[in-house]
Design an enzyme around this catalytic site. Structure first.
Site, PDB file in Angstrom:
ATOM      1  N   HIS A 105     -14.812  -4.340  -0.041  1.00  0.00           N
ATOM      2  CA  HIS A 105     -14.759  -3.623  -1.314  1.00  0.00           C
ATOM      3  C   HIS A 105     -16.106  -3.159  -1.873  1.00  0.00           C
ATOM      4  O   HIS A 105     -16.135  -2.305  -2.751  1.00  0.00           O
ATOM      5  CB  HIS A 105     -14.054  -4.515  -2.351  1.00  0.00           C
ATOM      6  N   HIS A 115     -14.931   2.781 -15.016  1.00  0.00           N
ATOM      7  CA  HIS A 115     -14.727   2.033 -13.777  1.00  0.00           C
ATOM      8  C   HIS A 115     -15.924   1.149 -13.436  1.00  0.00           C
ATOM      9  O   HIS A 115     -15.869   0.352 -12.506  1.00  0.00           O
ATOM     10  CB  HIS A 115     -14.454   3.030 -12.640  1.00  0.00           C
ATOM     11  N   TYR A 173     -11.438 -10.128  -2.043  1.00  0.00           N
ATOM     12  CA  TYR A 173     -12.224  -8.885  -2.049  1.00  0.00           C
ATOM     13  C   TYR A 173     -13.695  -9.239  -1.866  1.00  0.00           C
ATOM     14  O   TYR A 173     -14.221 -10.096  -2.571  1.00  0.00           O
ATOM     15  CB  TYR A 173     -12.090  -8.150  -3.381  1.00  0.00           C
ATOM     16  N   ARG A 218      -9.871  -4.727 -14.239  1.00  0.00           N
ATOM     17  CA  ARG A 218      -8.680  -5.503 -13.879  1.00  0.00           C
ATOM     18  C   ARG A 218      -8.991  -6.986 -14.065  1.00  0.00           C
ATOM     19  O   ARG A 218      -9.970  -7.476 -13.513  1.00  0.00           O
ATOM     20  CB  ARG A 218      -8.272  -5.262 -12.423  1.00  0.00           C
ATOM     21  N   ASN A 244       0.836  -1.207   0.000  1.00  0.00           N
ATOM     22  CA  ASN A 244       0.000   0.000   0.000  1.00  0.00           C
ATOM     23  C   ASN A 244       0.867   1.252   0.000  1.00  0.00           C
ATOM     24  O   ASN A 244       0.608   2.220  -0.731  1.00  0.00           O
ATOM     25  CB  ASN A 244      -0.904   0.029   1.234  1.00  0.00           C
ATOM     26  N   ARG A 291     -14.038   1.698   4.438  1.00  0.00           N
ATOM     27  CA  ARG A 291     -12.790   0.972   4.682  1.00  0.00           C
ATOM     28  C   ARG A 291     -11.575   1.891   4.699  1.00  0.00           C
ATOM     29  O   ARG A 291     -10.705   1.780   5.538  1.00  0.00           O
ATOM     30  CB  ARG A 291     -12.584  -0.087   3.591  1.00  0.00           C
ATOM     31  N   ARG A 330      -4.794   1.643 -12.985  1.00  0.00           N
ATOM     32  CA  ARG A 330      -3.449   1.882 -12.469  1.00  0.00           C
ATOM     33  C   ARG A 330      -2.739   0.609 -12.021  1.00  0.00           C
ATOM     34  O   ARG A 330      -3.294  -0.201 -11.296  1.00  0.00           O
ATOM     35  CB  ARG A 330      -3.504   2.886 -11.320  1.00  0.00           C
TER      36      ARG A 330
END
Length: 692
Positions: A596, A439, A472, A379, A46, A568, A409
């Site tokens: 998530h 997204h 997730y 992703r 992170n 979160r 990213r």
């Protein structure tokens, strides 16, 4: 009107507090030891990404000679860089203490993580052979005294800097002090498991194995002594896209990703035991300036590798594994589409099996009645069954359209590779909307039934990625609601003809509608509170940082609307302040799985509205991304969403209270212990029993 920044928590500082919650998990003695190391790895990973992106952005503002106060929540860029560095230094020091504690505790369980000074003669023979056969061929070693330009260090790679003191009689080098650089190879696992001795398991880090074998690298030289210390550099990872109109977007992005490898350094981490001469030599040669974040660290960097700490067969060092559960009524053996035609189904991964999503696509790829498939991709897994299902559908003659976000990213290279594969197979690939990231997570298929087009599809809060779906938590709605799917299809039309703004009656779609739609939903709660009607807001988000949205929530609190939020990560809202936010409570849950999903619940005068969404309440999700919030109309699924929210809200084991203090205090009360992720799995287990 001047913005009162005292009403908000700085975004970057709030993010560092989130990462501190990850570090808390590493410190928590109730967490299995290997899992504590995994959390240390997550903490480190992170931090790497934070410096590559957020710190790098602030640094760009500072280097441009701007204060950045309006963009950075009222804090000057230079001051914020200093604050971040000080917090990170303290967190890094804490993480080193935690690692030491965990390794000592591992010894009590027969697991020894040893360094080069603890190697026995027997182990030395094994290590020597391992080094010569596997490690030495993969090593890149550079004698720094002999190169005209200092080599470009790879972003986030780990290096050993070797200082060699030469003997007086040496005639090879002009200097008595010779510096070398060894890149730790990524092709070899970071942890090397040594032969077991009785009930004792021995593990050595690759770094220490190399330290032990330095002589086999440098024995051609006449040296007196060798010492090695680790360093790591983090580079600016923001992409600068070429404006050359003659190049395709795919070409431009590919080049920009390559340029990232030589981005400006934003953080330099070094072993604090390194001698001053070596450190000065490195800083001078690398051009590391005072504006860069220079972090003294421990002996080892790239601690993200702890996420893959080896399993030596001791079960209690890891979390107990639970098999993902089936979705009641939705079978993997028969036709998924046939079931969805009759009712909506909700999948909550990883509590329930992600295989349903792959089964949906596999079935659509083979079904002769299915004529087209449209799907968004953000992703993908490294080896993706989703991608192979899409290509399989094309090979079966389906009209397949994939909207793939090339600028996801750190997954840009993988997405570029998948895009090229799909294009090669004849899939129609769309590379987004100019100026907007895509997204949203959605799929719609057209199937011919009795001469008419009938749509089936799914909308999700998370990526279509079977790897991350194991850790997730995310909701996916499977539906044949023709009104909803007609609007999902409109989103795909917008991808292709984006100068036309579509209208929606069911979906809430960014960037054109989400902000105002959420304002309107909050306003309804304000009006109901004023009239004495049932009211309330419940939100589950990853991040809340948009100041205007926070102001609207403050307005609702002042009107008496009770607001419960489970966030979160970043939370720039300050709860519990009299006259501003006394009706707002916020908790954050960090546990085995990464929380998530985005869930919005508005009481709406006693007729609650439920939405699952891909959008957090951040400016980018509201204004510069394509996002979908999907309404949930099925009463059983509404109840399921309410139940899972309530379970999380009752958590008094892994929930932290977000407050003005920013101290990550655990939520404590006298009620029975509720660990929400365990309770949620049990909830779905009970639903299976009821439906048997």
């Amino acid at each position: 009107m001047t913005k009162n920044y005292d009403h908000y928590i700085n975004r970057e500082l709030s993010w560092l507090q989130f990462n501190a919650r990850v570090l808390q998990e590493a410190e928590d003695e109730s967490v299995p030891l290997a899992e504590r190391l995994r959390f240390l790895g997550i903490f480190s990973n992170n931090l790497d990404e934070f410096f590559k992106v957020r710190y790098a952005t602030i640094k760009r503002i500072d280097l441009a000679g701007k204060t950045g106060k309006s963009e950075l929540g009222g804090t000057r860029a230079k001051d914020l860089l200093d604050q971040i560095t000080q917090i990170v230094i303290a967190q890094q020091a804490e993480s080193l203490e935690i690692i030491s504690t965990i390794q000592n505790e591992l010894r009590a369980h027969g697991v020894y993580v040893i360094n080069e000074s603890e190697i026995t003669e027997t182990q030395s023979e094994y290590i020597k052979d391992f080094f010569i056969q596997k490690v030495r061929p993969a090593l890149m070693t550079i004698i720094l005294n002999e190169v005209h330009e200092f080599p470009v260090l790879k972003d986030s790679a780990a290096y050993l800097v070797v200082k060699m003191i030469m003997k007086k009689e040496d005639t090879v080098f002009s200097s008595k002090e010779v510096y070398s650089l060894i890149e730790i190879p990524k092709s070899i696992e970071r942890f090397v498991v040594l032969p077991q001795e009785g009930n004792k398991h021995f593990i050595i880090l690759l770094d220490d194995l190399i330290r032990h074998c330095l002589h086999y690298i440098f024995n051609i030289f006449n040296y007196e002594s060798l010492q090695a210390h680790m360093i790591k550099i983090t580079r600016d990872a923001e992409l600068d896209i070429d404006s050359d109109l003659s190049k395709s977007f795919l070409e431009k992005l590919s080049e920009s990703v390559k340029d990232r490898r030589i981005g400006d350094p934003v953080r330099f981490v070094y072993d604090k035991q390194i001698d001053e001469e070596t450190l000065d030599f490195l800083l001078k040669k690398m051009g590391i300036e005072d504006t860069d974040s220079i972090i003294p660290g421990g002996r080892y960097h790239n601690r993200r590798d702890y996420m893959n700490f080896p399993d030596v067969g001791i079960k209690h060092l890891f979390y107990e594994k639970h098999q993902p559960l089936p979705v009641p009524g939705l079978v993997l053996q028969g036709s998924v589409l046939e079931k969805i035609a009759k009712k909506d189904y909700l999948l909550y991964a990883p509590y329930q099996s992600f295989a349903y999503l792959i089964k949906f696509l596999r079935e659509a790829a083979l079904d002769p009645k299915v004529k087209s498939i449209k799907i968004t991709i953000y992703r993908l897994a490294e080896i993706s069954n989703i991608a192979s299902s899409i290509i399989n559908a094309k090979k079966n003659g389906k009209d397949v359209t994939v909207q793939i976000e090339l600028q996801a990213r750190f997954d840009e290279e993988a997405n570029i590779s998948y895009a090229e594969q799909m294009q090669y197979e004849g899939v129609k690939v769309i590379f987004g909307v100019p100026g907007l990231k895509v997204h949203c997570k959605a799929c719609v298929i057209d199937r011919i039934e009795k001469g008419k087009v009938v749509r089936y599809g799914f909308v999700s809060t998370g990526n279509f990625n079977e790897s991350t779906a194991k850790v997730y938590t995310d909701y996916t709605l499977f539906t044949s609601n023709q009104k909803i799917l007609k609007e999902v299809n409109k989103v795909f039309d917008f991808f292709q003809v984006n100068y036309k703004v579509k209208k929606y009656r069911h979906l809430i779609v960014s960037p054109h509608y989400t902000r105002n739609a959420i304002y309107a939903l909050i306003q309804t709660e304000i009006e109901n509170a004023k009239k004495g009607n049932p009211n309330g807001i419940q939100l589950k988000l990853n991040s809340l940082s948009d100041y205007a949205m926070i102001d609207k929530l403050y307005e609702a609190s002042k009107a008496g609307v009770k607001i419960k939020m489970i966030i979160r990560g970043i939370c720039c809202l300050i709860p519990g302040i009299e006259g501003m936010s006394e009706n707002i409570e916020v908790i954050s849950i960090v546990d085995k799985f990464l929380e998530h999903p985005r869930l919005y619940i508005f009481e709406n005068g006693g007729m609650p509205k439920y939405y699952i969404s891909s959008a957090d309440f951040m400016s980018r999700n509201l204004d510069t991304r394509v996002e979908i919030a999907c309404p949930i109309y099925d009463k059983d699924i509404q109840q399921e969403l309410q139940d899972t929210f309530d379970i999380c809200w009752k958590d008094n084991v892994k929930a932290r209270v977000i407050s003005k203090k920013q101290d990550n205090a655990y939520k404590k009360n006298n009620l029975p212990k509720v660990r929400s992720q365990v309770e949620t799995y049990d909830y779905y287990l009970k639903k299976l029993d009821i439906n048997l």
